[in-house]
Structure formats: C-alpha cells, structure tokens
Design an enzyme around this catalytic site. Structure first.
Site, PDB file in Angstrom:
ATOM      1  N   SER A  13       0.857  -1.164   0.000  1.00  0.00           N
ATOM      2  CA  SER A  13       0.000   0.000   0.000  1.00  0.00           C
ATOM      3  C   SER A  13       0.903   1.226   0.000  1.00  0.00           C
ATOM      4  O   SER A  13       1.759   1.359  -0.867  1.00  0.00           O
ATOM      5  CB  SER A  13      -0.921  -0.065   1.222  1.00  0.00           C
ATOM      6  OG  SER A  13      -1.798   1.032   1.251  1.00  0.00           O
ATOM      7  N   HIS A  40      -2.612  -1.055  -3.328  1.00  0.00           N
ATOM      8  CA  HIS A  40      -3.723  -0.143  -3.084  1.00  0.00           C
ATOM      9  C   HIS A  40      -3.442   1.154  -3.833  1.00  0.00           C
ATOM     10  O   HIS A  40      -2.337   1.671  -3.799  1.00  0.00           O
ATOM     11  CB  HIS A  40      -3.834   0.189  -1.592  1.00  0.00           C
ATOM     12  CG  HIS A  40      -4.226  -0.978  -0.760  1.00  0.00           C
ATOM     13  ND1 HIS A  40      -4.158  -0.965   0.603  1.00  0.00           N
ATOM     14  CD2 HIS A  40      -4.701  -2.198  -1.092  1.00  0.00           C
ATOM     15  CE1 HIS A  40      -4.577  -2.129   1.077  1.00  0.00           C
ATOM     16  NE2 HIS A  40      -4.893  -2.899   0.056  1.00  0.00           N
ATOM     17  N   ASP A 133      -4.414  -4.759   5.695  1.00  0.00           N
ATOM     18  CA  ASP A 133      -4.742  -5.666   4.594  1.00  0.00           C
ATOM     19  C   ASP A 133      -3.509  -6.491   4.244  1.00  0.00           C
ATOM     20  O   ASP A 133      -2.400  -5.980   4.224  1.00  0.00           O
ATOM     21  CB  ASP A 133      -5.204  -4.859   3.367  1.00  0.00           C
ATOM     22  CG  ASP A 133      -5.702  -5.743   2.237  1.00  0.00           C
ATOM     23  OD1 ASP A 133      -6.137  -6.879   2.512  1.00  0.00           O
ATOM     24  OD2 ASP A 133      -5.673  -5.302   1.085  1.00  0.00           O
TER      25      ASP A 133
END
Length: 190
Positions: A13, A40, A133
């Site tokens: 991310s 992401h 995540d």
C-alpha cells in the site's frame, strides 16, 4: 500452454509501489515464475501504474484481464477497484464485490485465493503499507505451507502492514528489499 506450478503474489500500500519496483527491478525478462501485484491505489486512479512498471522492469507488466492465465516473465497488476482471484483452472477472475479492509483490490482476497490454488507453491510477499490488509492472507499462505515474507518494517516507508503480518505469523521471514531481490533471483529456473 502448460499450467505454471508456482506463483508469487506481492501486496503493498503506502510506499509499496516504490518497494515493489525495487524488488522486481533485477529480475530477468525470462523470469520463470509469474508475479501478481496487488497495490492499493486511489479508486478513481486510472492506469499509469502499468506504464511505470513497464518502463522500469525487464518483465512484461500487464493489467489483469478476466480469464487470463498467469505466465512466466510477466508481472500482473490488479486493476483499480477490482478484487483479483485465482480460479482452479489457473485463470484470473475479477470481482467488484464489497471492499475488504477498506480496500478493493484487497491483498487478502488475492493471497487467499492464490494459496487455495497453488498451495505450498505460493510465495507471498507483503511490502510497505498503512493498513492491515494482507496479513490474514499471508497467514493463510503460511498455513497452506507456502513461503511468506514481510518487508523489514525498519526499512518500509510505512511499517503498519509488514508489522501486522509479522505479529500474526510466527514463521514469517523478515527481509529487506535487497534480500527479497536475492531470494526471488534464487527461485528463478534458467
């Protein structure tokens, strides 16, 4: 075209794009294992990522298409706003169901489905990121006897994501970018 037996899945991310580029840069164009990259990004952000990876890497960078089969020498990028799953026939499927961990694509979704299909032949790598995540997906790969690596939190731009994985997986390997590069090169079959 034969089915590939191994798969490398990488998630990241915040700070993950730069880390992924660094990790993948030394890999040769004929790298023997397909790589799936779930990063992401802003939901309304179109393209740009594929061109960036295409320019910087020897590997062919592609945005994932429905029913495509992962092939060696390629890095497959999760498209914005879709979860990426791997099916039993080794093809990709795209899904726009609910966000998971506030994310779509969700790293957990891809990691889990990859482990279901490739089992112990799955290599999961979690890079820099500001969310949690990826940690449960990485743990799932570990439980299926796959290899799991978290970027060294001391080196990650944002340590939250690799730390979450390290804290939940007792057998997680912790490597800096240079060590991940060497490890991936050691997997390459000439």
């Amino acid at each position: 075209m034969e089915d590939v037996s191994k798969l490398i899945v990488i998630g990241g991310s915040w700070g993950g794009i730069q880390a992924a580029l660094s990790v993948l840069q030394p890999l040769p164009a004929n790298y023997s294992i397909p790589i799936v990259l779930v990063l992401h990004r802003l939901r309304n952000q179109e393209g740009g990522l594929q061109e960036l990876f295409e320019r910087k890497l020897n590997l062919k960078a592609l945005e994932i298409e429905e029913k495509e089969k992962p092939e060696p020498g390629h890095v497959y990028l999760a498209p914005a706003n879709y979860h990426v799953l791997l099916e039993k026939d080794h093809t990709f499927s795209l899904d726009d169901s609910e966000l998971e961990n506030y994310s779509r694509p969700s790293i957990d979704v891809t990691f889990t489905s990859a482990a279901d299909v490739f089992g112990e032949n799955t290599v999961g790598i979690l890079l820099s990121g500001a969310s949690r995540d990826g940690s449960s997906g990485l743990k799932y790969i570990f439980e299926k006897q796959g290899l799991v690596i978290a970027q060294d939190p001391a080196e990650a731009e944002v340590a939250t994501m690799p730390l979450a994985a390290i804290n939940s997986i007792p057998g997680c390997s912790i490597m800096n970018v240079a060590q991940i590069q060497s490890f991936l090169l050691s997997l390459h079959e000439h």
